[in-house]
Design an enzyme around this catalytic site. Structure first.
Site, PDB file in Angstrom:
ATOM      1  N   ASP A  82      -5.106  -1.634   2.535  1.00 37.42           N
ATOM      2  CA  ASP A  82      -3.903  -2.395   2.863  1.00 37.42           C
ATOM      3  C   ASP A  82      -2.641  -1.565   2.655  1.00 37.42           C
ATOM      4  O   ASP A  82      -2.629  -0.579   1.920  1.00 37.42           O
ATOM      5  CB  ASP A  82      -3.816  -3.681   2.049  1.00 37.42           C
ATOM      6  CG  ASP A  82      -3.730  -3.421   0.552  1.00 37.42           C
ATOM      7  OD1 ASP A  82      -4.529  -2.610   0.039  1.00 37.42           O
ATOM      8  OD2 ASP A  82      -2.877  -4.046  -0.123  1.00 37.42           O
ATOM      9  N   GLU A 143      -5.042  -4.283  -2.390  1.00 37.89           N
ATOM     10  CA  GLU A 143      -4.680  -3.684  -3.682  1.00 37.89           C
ATOM     11  C   GLU A 143      -3.216  -3.922  -3.989  1.00 37.89           C
ATOM     12  O   GLU A 143      -2.830  -4.102  -5.152  1.00 37.89           O
ATOM     13  CB  GLU A 143      -4.983  -2.181  -3.649  1.00 37.89           C
ATOM     14  CG  GLU A 143      -4.724  -1.449  -4.965  1.00 37.89           C
ATOM     15  CD  GLU A 143      -3.314  -0.893  -5.110  1.00 37.89           C
ATOM     16  OE1 GLU A 143      -2.978  -0.427  -6.206  1.00 37.89           O
ATOM     17  OE2 GLU A 143      -2.541  -0.947  -4.117  1.00 37.89           O
ATOM     18  N   GLU A 144      -2.375  -3.904  -2.944  1.00 35.54           N
ATOM     19  CA  GLU A 144      -0.936  -4.023  -3.151  1.00 35.54           C
ATOM     20  C   GLU A 144      -0.525  -5.403  -3.665  1.00 35.54           C
ATOM     21  O   GLU A 144       0.575  -5.557  -4.182  1.00 35.54           O
ATOM     22  CB  GLU A 144      -0.185  -3.720  -1.839  1.00 35.54           C
ATOM     23  CG  GLU A 144      -0.410  -2.324  -1.284  1.00 35.54           C
ATOM     24  CD  GLU A 144       0.272  -1.232  -2.105  1.00 35.54           C
ATOM     25  OE1 GLU A 144       0.867  -1.558  -3.152  1.00 35.54           O
ATOM     26  OE2 GLU A 144       0.178  -0.056  -1.706  1.00 35.54           O
ATOM     27  N   HIS A 365       5.846   3.016   0.029  1.00 35.68           N
ATOM     28  CA  HIS A 365       6.600   1.765   0.142  1.00 35.68           C
ATOM     29  C   HIS A 365       8.002   1.967   0.718  1.00 35.68           C
ATOM     30  O   HIS A 365       8.827   1.064   0.662  1.00 35.68           O
ATOM     31  CB  HIS A 365       6.719   1.061  -1.222  1.00 35.68           C
ATOM     32  CG  HIS A 365       5.410   0.678  -1.832  1.00 35.68           C
ATOM     33  ND1 HIS A 365       5.311  -0.232  -2.860  1.00 35.68           N
ATOM     34  CD2 HIS A 365       4.153   1.062  -1.570  1.00 35.68           C
ATOM     35  CE1 HIS A 365       4.044  -0.382  -3.215  1.00 35.68           C
ATOM     36  NE2 HIS A 365       3.317   0.410  -2.429  1.00 35.68           N
TER      37      HIS A 365
END
Length: 392
Positions: A82, A143-144, A365
């Protein structure tokens, strides 16, 4: 050794394909997983999937079996599929890989599809080698968002008695060894009050106002966490952190808001700090906040939604995984980080774990996320080192 150019080009091609799958956390990642599974299955590598309840988000685990293990522990190459959402301002399409000045741009290029691409590109080399240890390929979802996918996979691994080995989490570390990080607990709190006309605020229960009081209490606890910083703490900042990520509620200026939600997280340096925050905020809710709401409207509520509670990655005096990676890279240094990974989850079930992968967390990010192409070469060389330590 110098990596074969065809292998390097293949890693770029696979990474380009992976970026094209818009696997933002919480969305369907099955097309990307099917793509990865086909590459592994075409090599004869056995795989299985572990789905979420809706069977839209999925983990993939593949095993390349050695003919004879000679007692060597298997290697788990693990990465999350992800990516975080995209904000405005990109110089190019974030889901179309773009190469410029020896950098490959695209959402997830460094965090962490670059590592996954390298493992898939190198899989045929592992397959063609006379391995004396098993190689596992592990790709997780979400995971995020507090590591939602990995616990489901690890539960399945325990069922299949796969609970031994060396796990390499390929988060972007510039191929440096990370051997510890803080925990990560994420929550959404839902407030339900009583709507009414804003000219008579005493006749309603304003969910936003009570949410604000809740936030103020969290900010008080944040200051307490600073005071609780352990002596000689290895992290930066050297204390548990607490952050308010979002607040939303209400429908109009002149309507008492009957709904509100608050999103927040804490990153504890130890379990005791996480327990402290939970105990204090729940005490405030049960003894003060909720009783005040129910005085006006008995059906008022405050509901806690646990997004995820992820254990920290504990620094160990002796780590087989760290020593294994050091023996390949020649770098004996160890670093710690404050961001979270899935490492603690694998460590918790007894699998020696290390965080080490291509790319820089400084690019993660962000707008115009990229990975330097040389990082892919470094990762492929590292995988070649794993191969050399896994053959007769």
């Amino acid at each position: 050794m110098a990596i074969d150019n065809n292998l390097y080009e293949k890693s770029i091609k696979i990474l380009t394909d992976l970026i094209g799958f818009q696997t933002v956390s919480g969305t369907d990642n099955s097309e990307l997983i099917n793509y990865c599974e086909k590459i592994l299955n075409d090599l004869g590598i056995e795989t299985f999937k572990v789905f979420d309840d809706e069977e839209k988000r999925v983990n993939l685990f593949g095993t390349l079996k050695a003919k004879k293990t000679n007692g060597k522990k298997p290697i788990i190459l693990s990465g999350h599929t992800d990516v975080v959402p995209v904000s405005k301002g990109w110089s190019s399409d974030p889901f179309t890989a773009t190469i410029k000045n020896e950098k490959l741009y695209g959402r997830g290029s460094c965090d962490m599809k670059g590592f996954i691409a390298c493992t898939l590109a190198f899989a045929p080399v592992f397959k063609e080698s006379n391995l004396d240890r098993d190689i596992h390929f592990c790709y997780t979802f979400d995971e995020e968002t507090a590591c939602i996918g990995a616990p489901l996979l690890i539960k399945e691994l325990k069922k299949r008695d796969i609970k031994n080995g060396i796990c390499i989490i390929g988060e972007p570390t510039n191929m440096k060894i990370i051997d510890a990080h803080k925990g990560m607990n994420e929550y959404t709190i839902h407030f339900g009050g009583l709507a009414g006309h804003s000219s008579k605020p005493h006749m309603g229960v304003n969910a936003i106002e009570y949410a604000s009081r809740y936030i103020n209490k969290l900010l008080e606890l944040r200051q307490e966490l600073i005071k609780r910083a352990p002596k000689d703490c290895i992290f930066n900042p050297p204390h548990s952190t607490l952050s308010i990520g979002g607040i939303s509620g209400g429908i109009a200026h002149n309507v008492i808001a009957d709904k509100c939600k608050v999103e927040w997280e804490t990153r504890p340096v130890n379990k005791a700090d996480g327990d402290f925050v939970t105990k204090e905020i729940e005490k405030f809710v049960s003894e003060k906040l909720l009783p005040d709401m129910k005085k006006v409207f008995p059906n008022s509520y405050i509901k806690k939604e646990i997004i995820g509670e992820v254990v920290g990655f504990e620094k160990l005096d002796k780590s087989e995984a760290c020593e294994f990676v050091s023996s390949i890279t020649g770098d004996n240094s160890r670093e710690v980080v404050s961001f979270g990974t899935e490492a603690g989850l694998f460590q918790e079930v007894g699998i020696s774990t290390v965080v080490c992968g291509p790319g820089s967390i400084e690019q993660a990010h962000k707008i115009d996320e990229f990975i330097e192409l040389n990082e892919l070469k470094k990762c492929l060389n590292f995988l070649d080192g794993i191969k050399n330590k896994s053959i007769n």
